[in-house]
Write an enzyme that holds these catalytic residues in place. Structure first.
Site, PDB file in Angstrom:
ATOM      1  N   ARG A  24       0.827  -1.205   0.000  1.00 45.35           N
ATOM      2  CA  ARG A  24       0.000   0.000   0.000  1.00 45.35           C
ATOM      3  C   ARG A  24       0.864   1.258   0.000  1.00 45.35           C
ATOM      4  O   ARG A  24       2.072   1.202   0.272  1.00 45.35           O
ATOM      5  CB  ARG A  24      -0.912   0.016   1.230  1.00 45.35           C
ATOM      6  CG  ARG A  24      -0.140  -0.020   2.547  1.00 45.35           C
ATOM      7  CD  ARG A  24      -1.045  -0.163   3.751  1.00 45.35           C
ATOM      8  NE  ARG A  24      -0.267  -0.216   4.984  1.00 45.35           N
ATOM      9  CZ  ARG A  24      -0.558   0.439   6.104  1.00 45.35           C
ATOM     10  NH1 ARG A  24      -1.648   1.195   6.146  1.00 45.35           N
ATOM     11  NH2 ARG A  24       0.175   0.332   7.178  1.00 45.35           N
ATOM     12  N   THR A 135      11.771   3.660   9.026  1.00 42.32           N
ATOM     13  CA  THR A 135      11.414   3.044   7.758  1.00 42.32           C
ATOM     14  C   THR A 135      11.915   3.851   6.554  1.00 42.32           C
ATOM     15  O   THR A 135      11.773   5.072   6.516  1.00 42.32           O
ATOM     16  CB  THR A 135       9.884   2.897   7.651  1.00 42.32           C
ATOM     17  OG1 THR A 135       9.436   2.020   8.689  1.00 42.32           O
ATOM     18  CG2 THR A 135       9.476   2.322   6.301  1.00 42.32           C
ATOM     19  N   LYS A 160      14.879   0.231   8.409  1.00 38.63           N
ATOM     20  CA  LYS A 160      13.953  -0.799   7.948  1.00 38.63           C
ATOM     21  C   LYS A 160      13.611  -0.487   6.497  1.00 38.63           C
ATOM     22  O   LYS A 160      12.894   0.478   6.212  1.00 38.63           O
ATOM     23  CB  LYS A 160      12.698  -0.826   8.805  1.00 38.63           C
ATOM     24  CG  LYS A 160      11.772  -1.986   8.459  1.00 38.63           C
ATOM     25  CD  LYS A 160      10.643  -2.099   9.452  1.00 38.63           C
ATOM     26  CE  LYS A 160       9.810  -3.334   9.156  1.00 38.63           C
ATOM     27  NZ  LYS A 160       8.688  -3.474  10.105  1.00 38.63           N
ATOM     28  N   LYS A 162      11.881  -1.050   3.079  1.00 38.15           N
ATOM     29  CA  LYS A 162      10.710  -1.661   2.454  1.00 38.15           C
ATOM     30  C   LYS A 162      11.049  -2.121   1.042  1.00 38.15           C
ATOM     31  O   LYS A 162      11.562  -1.343   0.221  1.00 38.15           O
ATOM     32  CB  LYS A 162       9.553  -0.665   2.419  1.00 38.15           C
ATOM     33  CG  LYS A 162       9.003  -0.304   3.802  1.00 38.15           C
ATOM     34  CD  LYS A 162       8.321  -1.494   4.464  1.00 38.15           C
ATOM     35  CE  LYS A 162       7.620  -1.097   5.753  1.00 38.15           C
ATOM     36  NZ  LYS A 162       6.928  -2.231   6.385  1.00 38.15           N
ATOM     37  N   ASP A 190      12.327  -5.632   4.753  1.00 36.02           N
ATOM     38  CA  ASP A 190      10.919  -5.992   4.940  1.00 36.02           C
ATOM     39  C   ASP A 190      10.252  -6.079   3.574  1.00 36.02           C
ATOM     40  O   ASP A 190       9.982  -5.064   2.939  1.00 36.02           O
ATOM     41  CB  ASP A 190      10.208  -4.955   5.818  1.00 36.02           C
ATOM     42  CG  ASP A 190       8.784  -5.369   6.165  1.00 36.02           C
ATOM     43  OD1 ASP A 190       8.359  -6.467   5.745  1.00 36.02           O
ATOM     44  OD2 ASP A 190       8.092  -4.596   6.853  1.00 36.02           O
ATOM     45  N   GLU A 218      12.173  -9.535   7.040  1.00 37.15           N
ATOM     46  CA  GLU A 218      10.855  -9.644   7.668  1.00 37.15           C
ATOM     47  C   GLU A 218       9.793 -10.070   6.656  1.00 37.15           C
ATOM     48  O   GLU A 218       9.687  -9.491   5.576  1.00 37.15           O
ATOM     49  CB  GLU A 218      10.483  -8.292   8.281  1.00 37.15           C
ATOM     50  CG  GLU A 218       9.188  -8.310   9.074  1.00 37.15           C
ATOM     51  CD  GLU A 218       8.929  -6.969   9.741  1.00 37.15           C
ATOM     52  OE1 GLU A 218       7.761  -6.672  10.045  1.00 37.15           O
ATOM     53  OE2 GLU A 218       9.901  -6.209   9.948  1.00 37.15           O
ATOM     54  N   ASP A 243       6.053 -11.743  10.700  1.00 31.33           N
ATOM     55  CA  ASP A 243       5.211 -10.605  11.063  1.00 31.33           C
ATOM     56  C   ASP A 243       3.752 -10.970  10.838  1.00 31.33           C
ATOM     57  O   ASP A 243       3.063 -11.419  11.756  1.00 31.33           O
ATOM     58  CB  ASP A 243       5.608  -9.374  10.261  1.00 31.33           C
ATOM     59  CG  ASP A 243       4.789  -8.135  10.619  1.00 31.33           C
ATOM     60  OD1 ASP A 243       3.975  -8.197  11.560  1.00 31.33           O
ATOM     61  OD2 ASP A 243       4.946  -7.091   9.946  1.00 31.33           O
ATOM     62  N   LYS A 267       2.896  -6.967  17.194  1.00 32.42           N
ATOM     63  CA  LYS A 267       2.221  -5.680  17.023  1.00 32.42           C
ATOM     64  C   LYS A 267       0.908  -5.727  17.794  1.00 32.42           C
ATOM     65  O   LYS A 267       0.156  -6.707  17.692  1.00 32.42           O
ATOM     66  CB  LYS A 267       1.958  -5.389  15.541  1.00 32.42           C
ATOM     67  CG  LYS A 267       3.219  -5.133  14.734  1.00 32.42           C
ATOM     68  CD  LYS A 267       2.919  -4.913  13.260  1.00 32.42           C
ATOM     69  CE  LYS A 267       4.200  -4.654  12.478  1.00 32.42           C
ATOM     70  NZ  LYS A 267       3.966  -4.609  11.013  1.00 32.42           N
ATOM     71  N   CYS A 295       4.807  -1.526  14.820  1.00 28.57           N
ATOM     72  CA  CYS A 295       3.553  -0.792  14.801  1.00 28.57           C
ATOM     73  C   CYS A 295       3.081  -0.658  13.365  1.00 28.57           C
ATOM     74  O   CYS A 295       3.820  -0.922  12.419  1.00 28.57           O
ATOM     75  CB  CYS A 295       3.702   0.591  15.435  1.00 28.57           C
ATOM     76  SG  CYS A 295       4.892   1.682  14.581  1.00 28.57           S
ATOM     77  N   ASP A 321      10.725  -1.474  16.417  1.00 24.96           N
ATOM     78  CA  ASP A 321      10.337  -0.820  15.164  1.00 24.96           C
ATOM     79  C   ASP A 321       9.084   0.016  15.437  1.00 24.96           C
ATOM     80  O   ASP A 321       7.986  -0.323  15.023  1.00 24.96           O
ATOM     81  CB  ASP A 321      10.077  -1.888  14.088  1.00 24.96           C
ATOM     82  CG  ASP A 321       9.560  -1.297  12.784  1.00 24.96           C
ATOM     83  OD1 ASP A 321       9.975  -0.178  12.444  1.00 24.96           O
ATOM     84  OD2 ASP A 321       8.735  -1.960  12.116  1.00 24.96           O
ATOM     85  N   ASP A 323       8.471   3.470  14.761  1.00 24.45           N
ATOM     86  CA  ASP A 323       8.802   4.756  14.153  1.00 24.45           C
ATOM     87  C   ASP A 323       7.596   5.527  13.652  1.00 24.45           C
ATOM     88  O   ASP A 323       7.758   6.605  13.063  1.00 24.45           O
ATOM     89  CB  ASP A 323       9.780   4.548  13.000  1.00 24.45           C
ATOM     90  CG  ASP A 323       9.181   3.716  11.865  1.00 24.45           C
ATOM     91  OD1 ASP A 323       8.181   3.020  12.102  1.00 24.45           O
ATOM     92  OD2 ASP A 323       9.716   3.753  10.744  1.00 24.45           O
TER      93      ASP A 323
END
Length: 365
Positions: A24, A135, A160, A162, A190, A218, A243, A267, A295, A321, A323
């Site tokens: 997304r 991130t 992190k 993406k 991730d 991840e 995750d 989470k 989160c 994590d 952030d």
């Protein structure tokens, strides 16, 4: 201290830059804020983000779950009986983990206020300063490198990254970031379920052969593909994090039983709140596994709760994590935890320490 009223509001906070993953793209935090009032005048705060692609929760389902199912069973209850309140919240309806998490956060906030201590202390820990990563959204290579360099300049020592949209380009992204920031910065990859098991092994083997050793990878494959997670974990040296594969304590046990990951990412929004998060952490501890705490796109209301959980289980939750607030243009929360770059400091105040949340639009009944 008895619960007398539950109010819901909408909190909108623009992000500094769009948040992009394989699943997304988001440009602002748009979360439901829960405000639980009591007969003593104390107020507890909770929060739930709509993350339909991950939890299945939307604004509408969160609001409906709280108003129609959860609020009726907790109004009038005593805050002191936290176990009963958790049972009532979790038993009010199936699923709807984000709505349950928001309510639990507010209730636990009040419970610690009742005892006049910070929440982490009621959960068995103590005040601490914890260090989060930040991130780097998936983007073109040059933009991701620039974002990584900026994050390091701001003091972050763990990034992190993406990935998950194009495995070959993802290798280029990681190698370029590594070359730009150096080996002293931890790279947490991730893929957000974006690779196949075979692609994951190829990506990590390529990176490791080139001298790039990520701290972890991840959720590289789809959440329900535990066979794929097992395949990856058995074939790479990079630690694999589960995750989206782990929402519940039962999920955690299955991942551990099958050897499908080396680390579990907890989470609150997946676990249905603080109670589930603590159970997952304790199960991991029993089996010698460490955890990360993460989160969604959340403000410092629910991130504060996650930070208190991390401080309550510091020997188990070894990676952070959290952030979400750092990605926002401003912090609407007065009080609570303190953010300074990668440092999150828990404060010596009852509960979560939140005094007020600015800019919440009250939702009509």
């Amino acid at each position: 201290m008895r619960i007398t009223k539950i109010e819901l509001g909408m909190l909108r906070v623009p992000l500094k830059t769009p948040f992009r993953t394989a699943l997304r793209t988001v440009e602002q935090v748009e979360d439901i804020v829960v405000r639980v009032q009591t007969d003593t005048g104390h107020v507890g705060y909770g929060e739930a983000p709509p993350t339909a692609a991950i939890t299945g929760d939307t604004h509408a389902t969160i609001i409906r779950a709280i108003r129609a199912d959860i609020a009726p069973v907790v109004i009038g209850e005593e805050v002191a009986d936290i176990d009963r309140l958790v049972h009532l919240i979790q038993g009010a309806l199936a699923g709807n983990t984000s709505a349950k998490a928001a309510m639990e956060i507010a209730i636990f906030d009040l419970w610690a206020q009742l005892h006049q201590v910070p929440l982490c202390q009621k959960l068995g820990g103590d005040l601490a300063v914890i260090t989060t990563d930040v991130t780097i959204s998936v983007n073109d290579v040059d933009t991701m490198v620039a974002d990584a360099i900026q994050a390091v300049a701001q003091g972050y020592r763990a990034l992190k990254i993406k990935l998950g949209k194009d495995a070959r380009l993802d290798v280029e992204r990681v190698m370029a970031i590594h070359a730009a920031v150096g080996s002293g910065i931890a790279l947490r990859l991730d893929a957000n379920q974006g690779w196949t098991a075979e692609q994951t092994v190829r990506v990590l083997s390529t990176l490791e052969s080139a001298g790039v050793h990520p701290e972890l990878v991840e959720q590289p494959v789809p959440a329900r593909d535990l066979d794929g997670m097992c395949y990856v974990t058995a074939r790479v040296s990079t630690p694999v994090v589960a995750d989206e594969s782990v929402f519940s304590p039962a999920d955690a046990l299955e991942v551990i039983r099958r050897g499908a990951a080396n680390i579990i990412n907890i989470k609150l929004m997946k676990a249905g709140g603080i109670s589930g998060a603590l159970r997952i952490a304790d199960i991991a501890a029993e089996h010698g596994m460490t955890c990360m705490i993460g989160c969604m796109l959340e403000s410092s209301i629910s991130v504060a709760a996650a930070a208190h959980v991390a401080a309550a289980r510091p020997t188990v939750i070894t990676k952070v994590d959290l952030d979400g607030p750092s990605l926002c243009q401003y912090n609407p929360v007065e009080g609570g935890v303190m953010f300074q770059g990668p440092q999150i400091a828990l404060v010596d105040a009852p509960g979560l320490g939140i005094r007020h949340v600015r800019g919440v639009e009250k939702l009509s009944d």
